[in-house]
Structures are given as structure tokens and as C-alpha cells.
Design a protein around this motif. Structure first.
Motif, PDB file in Angstrom:
ATOM      1  N   SER A 286      -0.386   7.012  -6.006  1.00 55.73           N
ATOM      2  CA  SER A 286      -0.443   6.692  -4.579  1.00 55.73           C
ATOM      3  C   SER A 286      -1.832   6.164  -4.222  1.00 55.73           C
ATOM      4  O   SER A 286      -2.842   6.652  -4.734  1.00 55.73           O
ATOM      5  N   ASP A 287      -1.864   5.197  -3.333  1.00 60.47           N
ATOM      6  CA  ASP A 287      -3.146   4.697  -2.845  1.00 60.47           C
ATOM      7  C   ASP A 287      -3.769   5.662  -1.852  1.00 60.47           C
ATOM      8  O   ASP A 287      -4.994   5.786  -1.774  1.00 60.47           O
ATOM      9  N   HIS A 288      -2.916   6.335  -1.072  1.00 58.26           N
ATOM     10  CA  HIS A 288      -3.385   7.278  -0.061  1.00 58.26           C
ATOM     11  C   HIS A 288      -2.423   8.449   0.010  1.00 58.26           C
ATOM     12  O   HIS A 288      -1.250   8.336  -0.380  1.00 58.26           O
TER      13      HIS A 288
ATOM     14  N   ARG B  51      -7.121  -2.543   2.416  1.00 59.81           N
ATOM     15  CA  ARG B  51      -6.606  -3.357   1.313  1.00 59.81           C
ATOM     16  C   ARG B  51      -7.053  -4.812   1.490  1.00 59.81           C
ATOM     17  O   ARG B  51      -7.501  -5.452   0.527  1.00 59.81           O
TER      18      ARG B  51
ATOM     19  N   THR C  14       1.464   5.162   0.423  1.00 59.17           N
ATOM     20  CA  THR C  14       0.919   6.397   0.984  1.00 59.17           C
ATOM     21  C   THR C  14       1.994   7.470   0.915  1.00 59.17           C
ATOM     22  O   THR C  14       3.159   7.220   1.247  1.00 59.17           O
TER      23      THR C  14
ATOM     24  N   VAL D 108       0.865  -1.179   0.000  1.00 63.45           N
ATOM     25  CA  VAL D 108       0.000   0.000   0.000  1.00 63.45           C
ATOM     26  C   VAL D 108       0.902   1.230   0.000  1.00 63.45           C
ATOM     27  O   VAL D 108       1.785   1.363   0.858  1.00 63.45           O
TER      28      VAL D 108
END
Length: 382
Positions: free
Chosen positions: A144-146, A366, A112, A110
Motif C-alpha cells: 500500500s502507498d498509504h 503522487r 490506500t 494510489v
């Protein structure tokens, strides 16, 4: 949980704000039981593979040979190494030279990203460089996922521009209580008989404006300038102000004890940063009993509120230097309020906990999404 931190020159800090953040964050996360790796430049002064429980991974960094272009190669090397390892979370601190490689970030992790400040707004960059930085900012958002914002102003900007709301996690600092005036002897300074600033020698940090203001005064107080002057703008400043023997260019100082004592015993501490979000050096000044005069902008006002003076021009700087005497004790309330703000809001333990909660949440999300996809596939198959 396995966490990697990329985007800095490494720890322990020998450079700047992101490195300082990576230092206290990584150690704090290790103390909470997380497995943390920080990526370091191969020529970082610290060459061991572990530091205070944090795994250090050195990657080749040709910045010393190629300048800025070397930063891109260093970030690529860090990402290539991270692809070989099964990290649950990769925290990117900044995006300037890494977002072009965003498509290579490992999909099993993930991602971020701390969005830093509005890099394209820095005065030192050309129009072409600013255009690139705007593109890099967009790429960071896309890959970016977050997202993380260290300032509510940056959070608002990213939400309005890209429709994504970053989680707000500021930087932190630790209250300084071990003051020792003997530290001043090295710099031939006396308590409350000098003003100072700490900054990179870049136009947007208002160093020239502050020193121009100092030169308008008849103050006998010295002015200490802490920061590496070994660049074009730094050389320019040294030459411009060499006529004034009371201006001391000390170069970089990385000893936390020295910096805290210098801030503690300064008369006025000038914070000239005009772009970016919550600046770590500002928080450290607040934590060190500094009496602060800051560049007048939304980022600094969001942190200091009414517990500082604000300047726009050299004349403003001169007025404050001529009129404010920290040693009188008349401004102790401002100092106390800033210390309370560090203890109750910008506390490092709070910041580490906020990052840990963020990591736990995004990994959980996720896992939930993966399980939902598996469940949907089973239903369709039946």
C-alpha cells in the motif's frame, strides 16, 4: 478524481461494518463531486449498475461455493478489473483476502488501505490461520502507498510494528431521531423491557459471555440477539440457550429503521466486540440513544470513555442487568454525551471530508513526485 472501493461484499449494505462504511462514504464522495466505483459480489442482492450516483461493478464471487477460499478469488477478480480502469485512488477496506494480490494492484493508482483491526487476534482462527493473517497484514503494509486506521490504538500499533503511521479516520454514524415503538410489535417487545446485542456470531464478540450473564439473573426482561446464527458458533449458541424462552435469536436484520428503533427502546445494549478498532455498530448504538454496556478493552474505552459500563465476566453482565433501569431517566446524561460525541466527532460528514482530504493529499503527493522525477531527468540530460 476517480475513486474505487474494494474489499467489501458491496453496497447497499447487507453484511457488516466495511459495507456500511463503503455505503455512506461512496454516496458522500459522489455528492462532493467525485467519480466513485464500488466493487460488489456478483450475487449481491442489488444487481443494478448504479446506486445513488455510485457506479457498481459486479465481479464473480465463488464464496457461496468455496467458502473462505472464494473470498480470495473475488478479491483477485476485483483487482484484475481495476487494472483495466484508470482510477486515481483505490481504497482497500481491509486486507485479509486481498493483500496476497497486492503486487497486482495497478501501479498508476494510489493505493490506500484501511487496516481494520488486528485480525490475527480473533479467537475463531487456528494457529495456522493466525500466522497467515500476520503475513497478510505485513503484505498490506508493503503493497500500500498509504494506510488508514479507524482507531488511535490501531494507528499506534501499526506505527510501532511497521514504522509507518496511518492517517486516523474513524467510522461515522447519523443521529437517530425518528423513534417509533410500533417497530417493537414484530418482536413482541415493550419499551425498556428488554436487553439486546447486535453482532456476528463469533467467539471474540462475547455473545456467550453476555448470555451466560443474563442467565445468572432473575430478570423478566427478554434478551434480543441480532445476528446470523447460520454458522457453527451460532448453532452452538442457539442450542446452548434454547432452555431460556426469554432469549430471542432474531437472525440478521438489515433494516436501519428497525435496528435503530430496537436500540432506542432497549434497556441495556451490549457491545461485546473485543478486537478491531472503532466498530460501526457501536457508533450506531450511540447515535440511537442506547444505554451501553461494553466489553472492557482499549478500543471500546477510546470511543465511549466514561459514558458506558464495562464487563469482563458473566457476573459483571448479571450485575448490570439486575441494577440498571434505563426507563428511570437516571442515565440520560450518558446517552446525551454519546450523542454529542457522534454529532461533533463521529459525524458522517466529517468522516467523508476526512477521506476526501486524504485522497486529495495523496494524489497531489503522487503528482509532485512524478514531476520531480521528470525535472531531475531533464537536469541530468542537459
Amino acid at each position: 478524481m476517480r475513486i474505487a472501493i474494494i474489499g467489501t461484499r458491496g453496497i447497499p449494505n447487507n453484511y457488516g461494518g466495511f459495507e456500511q462504511c463503503a455505503e455512506y462514504l461512496s454516496v458522500g464522495l459522489v455528492r462532493k463531486g467525485y467519480d466513485v466505483t464500488v466493487y460488489n459480489s456478483h450475487n449481491h442482492p442489488y444487481q443494478q449498475k448504479e446506486w445513488n450516483g455510485v457506479e457498481i461493478c459486479h465481479c464473480y464471487d465463488p464464496e457461496y461455493k468455496l467458502g473462505t477460499a472464494g473470498q480470495f478469488i473475488y478479491d483477485l477478480n476485483c483487482i484484475k478489473d481495476a487494472r483495466k480502469k484508470n482510477f486515481d485512488v483505490i481504497l482497500q477496506l481491509g486486507y485479509t483476502s486481498s493483500s496476497v494480490w497486492g503486487w497486482m494492484l495497478p501501479p498508476q493508482s494510489v493505493i490506500t488501505t484501511n487496516m481494520d483491526g488486528m485480525e490475527w487476534n480473533r479467537a475463531k482462527y487456528s494457529k495456522r490461520a493466525k500466522a497467515f493473517l500476520r503475513m497478510a497484514e505485513r503484505l498490506a503494509v508493503l503493497t500500500s502507498d498509504h494506510l488508514i486506521a479507524d482507531s488511535t490504538e490501531i494507528q499506534r500499533y501499526v506505527k510501532n510494528k511497521y514504522g509507518k503511521e496511518p492517517v486516523f479516520i474513524p467510522y461515522g454514524a447519523t443521529l437517530f431521531n425518528d423513534n417509533n415503538p410500533a417497530v417493537l410489535l414484530e418482536y413482541r417487545l415493550r419499551p425498556y423491557q428488554y436487553n439486546m446485542l447486535i453482532a456476528r456470531m463469533e467467539p471474540e464478540n462475547s455473545v456467550e459471555t453476555i448470555l451466560d450473564g443474563y442467565c445468572l439473573t432473575e430478570s423478566e426482561h427478554k434478551f434480543l440477539v441480532v445476528g446470523n446464527t447460520n454458522n457453527a458458533f451460532g448453532n452452538y449458541l442457539v442450542k446452548k440457550f434454547k432452555f431460556n424462552p426469554n432469549i430471542i435469536f432474531s437472525g440478521s436484520i438489515f433494516s436501519g429503521d428497525k435496528l435503530n428503533n430496537l436500540r432506542f427502546y432497549s434497556n441495556l445494549y451490549f457491545h461485546g466486540h473485543t478486537v478491531g478498532g472503532t466498530n460501526p455498530s457501536l457508533l450506531e448504538a450511540m447515535a440511537s440513544n442506547a444505554l451501553i454496556c461494553a466489553s472492557d478493552n482499549v478500543f471500546n474505552r477510546a470511543v465511549l470513555n466514561e459514558n458506558a459500563w464495562y464487563f469482563n465476566t458473566p457476573a459483571d453482565v448479571a450485575q448490570y442487568i439486575d441494577s440498571i433501569d434505563k426507563g428511570s431517566g437516571a442515565y440520560n446524561g450518558m446517552i446525551t454525551n454519546n450523542r454529542d460525541r457522534i454529532e461533533n466527532f463521529y459525524n458522517i460528514d466529517n468522516i467523508v471530508n476526512s477521506y476526501a482530504n486524504h485522497f486529495e493529499q495523496i494524489v497531489s503527493e503522487r503528482v509532485e513526485k512524478s514531476q520531480a522525477k521528470i525535472s531531475e531527468g531533464q537536469v541530468t540530460f542537459n
